[in-house]
Structure formats: structure tokens, C-alpha cells
Design a protein around this motif. Structure first.
Motif, PDB file in Angstrom:
ATOM      1  N   TYR A  57       0.848  -1.194   0.000  1.00  0.00           N
ATOM      2  CA  TYR A  57       0.000   0.000   0.000  1.00  0.00           C
ATOM      3  C   TYR A  57       0.883   1.244   0.000  1.00  0.00           C
ATOM      4  CZ  TYR A  57      -4.402  -2.507   0.919  1.00  0.00           C
ATOM      5  OH  TYR A  57      -5.510  -3.308   0.843  1.00  0.00           O
ATOM      6  N   TYR A  76       2.751  10.565  -5.555  1.00  0.00           N
ATOM      7  CA  TYR A  76       2.023  11.725  -6.032  1.00  0.00           C
ATOM      8  C   TYR A  76       3.011  12.716  -6.650  1.00  0.00           C
ATOM      9  CZ  TYR A  76      -1.647   9.966  -2.934  1.00  0.00           C
ATOM     10  OH  TYR A  76      -2.579   9.167  -2.310  1.00  0.00           O
ATOM     11  N   GLN A 125       3.426  16.848  -7.522  1.00  0.00           N
ATOM     12  CA  GLN A 125       2.877  18.167  -7.243  1.00  0.00           C
ATOM     13  C   GLN A 125       3.675  19.239  -7.964  1.00  0.00           C
ATOM     14  OE1 GLN A 125       2.947  19.738  -3.183  1.00  0.00           O
ATOM     15  NE2 GLN A 125       0.952  20.708  -3.525  1.00  0.00           N
ATOM     16  N   GLN A 142      -0.315  23.915  -7.488  1.00  0.00           N
ATOM     17  CA  GLN A 142      -1.327  22.911  -7.795  1.00  0.00           C
ATOM     18  C   GLN A 142      -1.461  21.897  -6.664  1.00  0.00           C
ATOM     19  OE1 GLN A 142      -0.877  21.022 -11.618  1.00  0.00           O
ATOM     20  NE2 GLN A 142      -0.378  22.933 -12.666  1.00  0.00           N
ATOM     21  N   ALA A 143      -2.594  21.202  -6.659  1.00  0.00           N
ATOM     22  CA  ALA A 143      -2.778  20.101  -5.725  1.00  0.00           C
ATOM     23  C   ALA A 143      -1.955  18.895  -6.187  1.00  0.00           C
ATOM     24  CB  ALA A 143      -4.257  19.721  -5.658  1.00  0.00           C
ATOM     25  N   PRO A 144      -1.617  18.026  -5.261  1.00  0.00           N
ATOM     26  CA  PRO A 144      -0.951  16.783  -5.674  1.00  0.00           C
ATOM     27  C   PRO A 144      -1.842  15.962  -6.601  1.00  0.00           C
ATOM     28  CG  PRO A 144      -0.714  17.145  -3.317  1.00  0.00           C
ATOM     29  CD  PRO A 144      -1.723  18.149  -3.812  1.00  0.00           C
ATOM     30  N   LEU A 174      -2.316  11.921  -8.059  1.00  0.00           N
ATOM     31  CA  LEU A 174      -1.944  10.524  -7.882  1.00  0.00           C
ATOM     32  C   LEU A 174      -1.312   9.979  -9.157  1.00  0.00           C
ATOM     33  CD1 LEU A 174      -2.039   7.875  -6.195  1.00  0.00           C
ATOM     34  CD2 LEU A 174      -4.299   7.467  -7.221  1.00  0.00           C
ATOM     35  N   TYR A 186      -0.223   3.689  -7.473  1.00  0.00           N
ATOM     36  CA  TYR A 186      -0.757   3.106  -6.256  1.00  0.00           C
ATOM     37  C   TYR A 186      -0.441   1.617  -6.238  1.00  0.00           C
ATOM     38  CZ  TYR A 186      -4.557   1.494  -9.269  1.00  0.00           C
ATOM     39  OH  TYR A 186      -5.279   0.899 -10.266  1.00  0.00           O
ATOM     40  N   TYR A 210       5.978  12.921  -3.947  1.00  0.00           N
ATOM     41  CA  TYR A 210       5.794  12.418  -2.594  1.00  0.00           C
ATOM     42  C   TYR A 210       5.373  10.946  -2.638  1.00  0.00           C
ATOM     43  CZ  TYR A 210       5.548  17.331  -1.124  1.00  0.00           C
ATOM     44  OH  TYR A 210       5.827  18.655  -0.885  1.00  0.00           O
ATOM     45  N   GLN A 227       3.524   7.928  -0.224  1.00  0.00           N
ATOM     46  CA  GLN A 227       2.543   7.859   0.852  1.00  0.00           C
ATOM     47  C   GLN A 227       2.220   6.405   1.140  1.00  0.00           C
ATOM     48  OE1 GLN A 227      -1.434   8.237  -0.314  1.00  0.00           O
ATOM     49  NE2 GLN A 227      -2.200   7.876   1.748  1.00  0.00           N
ATOM     50  N   TYR A 268      -0.586   3.890   2.742  1.00  0.00           N
ATOM     51  CA  TYR A 268      -2.002   3.942   3.054  1.00  0.00           C
ATOM     52  C   TYR A 268      -2.459   2.545   3.427  1.00  0.00           C
ATOM     53  CZ  TYR A 268      -2.423   2.252  -1.792  1.00  0.00           C
ATOM     54  OH  TYR A 268      -2.298   1.531  -2.965  1.00  0.00           O
ATOM     55  N   ILE A 277      -0.984   7.109   8.809  1.00  0.00           N
ATOM     56  CA  ILE A 277      -1.180   7.724   7.494  1.00  0.00           C
ATOM     57  C   ILE A 277      -0.058   8.738   7.312  1.00  0.00           C
ATOM     58  CG2 ILE A 277      -2.756   8.995   6.042  1.00  0.00           C
ATOM     59  CD1 ILE A 277      -4.928   8.150   8.186  1.00  0.00           C
ATOM     60  N   PHE A 305       3.159  10.639   4.784  1.00  0.00           N
ATOM     61  CA  PHE A 305       3.805  10.986   3.527  1.00  0.00           C
ATOM     62  C   PHE A 305       5.316  11.051   3.749  1.00  0.00           C
ATOM     63  CE2 PHE A 305       0.173  12.237   0.965  1.00  0.00           C
ATOM     64  CZ  PHE A 305      -0.771  12.647   1.899  1.00  0.00           C
ATOM     65  N   GLN A 326       8.873  13.093   2.814  1.00  0.00           N
ATOM     66  CA  GLN A 326       9.132  14.540   2.861  1.00  0.00           C
ATOM     67  C   GLN A 326       9.238  15.157   1.471  1.00  0.00           C
ATOM     68  OE1 GLN A 326      11.449  12.276   3.023  1.00  0.00           O
ATOM     69  NE2 GLN A 326      13.459  13.083   2.443  1.00  0.00           N
TER      70      GLN A 326
END
Lengths: 109, 118
Positions: free
Chosen positions: A33, A37, A39, A43-45, A47, A50, A88, A90, A92, A98, A100, A102
Motif C-alpha cells: 500500500y 504523487y 505536485q 497545484q494540488a498533488p 496521484l 498506487y 511524494y 505515501q 495507506y 497515514i 507521507f 518529505q
């Protein structure tokens, strides 16, 4: 809590080159898991990857992910100008942890 | 298409309160977990809170526990974050994001900036 450590902090490469980004977990990541991402400034990250190696919808096949357990890698086979961004990882799948990494900044050389 | 639109950010004094909202569209809101993630200026991502599809399961990061409250209104397709006792270190862009139970963040809003300063 699982701590994710990304390396390098900054990676300087030229368009057309291959990029290899690392994400190391302090404990084994269950069921792979692990996500990546991208970024860009302002802007937003977004995906990218996965399940450690599955590309999200619409992500070009120059992006690939690999790894299991505690060591994971994001590879960009041939860098395009739009790939220069911060990445990044992550972990999950666990409601109690939860986290991320750095981040790795990929910059144009 | 999936859309998440945050609002409610702004400038607030230390110790003050703010309520963020996230309006969702393009999917069945009540089927999904929702989260708030923040990013301090020039820094990385920090998961703040998540809420299950029904609202029965909630998580908070230690950094906001006891000060922030997440909630949702499935009838209004909206997610909220009530932020009390704000501190300078809460200054960040706050994003809402959609996931399943596994907390994989497939869709993100554009973010709303919260600045805590006197």
C-alpha cells in the motif's frame, strides 16, 4: 507510525534522462500500500502510482513504480519538461498510520 | 467528472476559529471516505483528518486533536473542518481529498489558504 524517507532531497536532471526516486519505510508496508504523487507549483498533488506499481488513470507509461516491504522506487524513463515537480510517496491502508514522505524535488539541470 | 471545491480559508488571529468547507460533485459523495490534508508554505504534506463514508469513523493527527473537528453532510455533498484555537503553525493550504476505506487519495481539491497571524 511508519516513517517514510525519500531520497534524494533534490534531483537535477535534463529532459530525456532517466529519473530514479527512492522511498524507504521504517517498517514493512502491508500489501504494498504505497502510492506516489506529483505536485507542481500552485497545484494540488496528483496521484501517479498506487499499490506500489499500478499507474493511475491517465498517467503516461514513462512513469513506473516498483518495490515491496520497505524499499520502493519511482522511475521516470525519459523526462519530459512537464515532469519537473515535487514527488511524494505515501503509505495507506492503515487507519492508524497515514504518512507521507518529505518529498523529492526534481529540477531541470 | 469528480470535483472538490474548498472554501472558507482566510486570515485569522492566533486563538481564533475558522470553518472550512469542501463541496463535492460528480460522484456519489456518501460512498466515499473524505480527508483533509494540509501543506505549510514551502513544506510537505500532512494528513490532518479523515471521516468515513457514514461519518462513524474519524481520525485526527496528533497535531490537531482536540482543536479540529471534521464532519460531513451527505445530503448536501459537503465536508467540513471546524478549526478552533488556531496557532501560527496551522498556517497552510488545506486540501480536501476523496478516497476509499484504504485512504488512497485519488482526487484532490485545489486547496484553500489559512493564515494564522496577529
Amino acid at each position: 507510525e511508519i516513517v517514510l524517507t525519500q531520497s534524494p532531497g533534490t534531483l537535477s536532471l535534463s529532459p530525456g534522462e532517466r529519473a530514479t526516486l527512492s522511498c524507504r519505510a521504517s517498517q514493512s508496508v502491508s500489501s504494498s500500500y504505497l502510492a506516489w504523487y506529483q505536485q507542481k507549483p500552485g497545484q494540488a498533488p496528483r496521484l501517479l502510482i498506487y499499490g506500489a506499481s499500478s499507474r493511475a488513470t491517465g498517467i503516461p507509461d514513462r512513469f513506473s513504480g516498483s518495490g515491496s516491504g520497505t524499499d520502493f522506487t519511482l522511475t521516470i524513463s525519459r523526462l519530459e519538461p512537464e515532469d519537473f515537480a515535487v514527488y511524494y510517496c505515501q503509505q495507506y491502508g492503515s487507519s492508524s498510520s497515514i504518512t507521507f514522505g518529505q518529498g523529492t524535488r526534481l529540477e531541470i539541470k | 467528472q469528480v470535483q472538490l471545491v474548498e472554501s472558507g480559508g482566510g486570515l485569522v488571529k492566533p486563538g481564533g476559529s475558522l470553518r472550512l468547507s469542501c463541496a463535492a460533485s460528480g460522484f456519489t459523495f456518501s460512498d466515499y471516505y473524505m480527508s483533509w490534508i494540509r501543506q505549510a508554505p514551502g513544506k510537505g504534506l500532512e494528513w490532518v483528518s479523515y471521516i468515513s463514508s457514514s461519518g462513524s469513523t474519524i481520525y485526527y493527527a496528533d497535531s490537531v486533536k482536540g482543536r479540529f473537528t471534521i464532519s460531513r453532510d451527505n445530503a448536501k455533498n459537503s465536508l467540513y473542518l471546524q478549526m478552533n484555537s488556531l496557532r501560527a503553525e496551522d498556517t497552510a493550504v488545506y486540501y480536501c481529498a476523496r478516497s476509499g476505506w484504504e485512504l488512497l487519495l485519488r482526487y484532490w481539491g485545489q486547496g484553500t489558504l489559512v493564515t494564522v497571524s496577529s
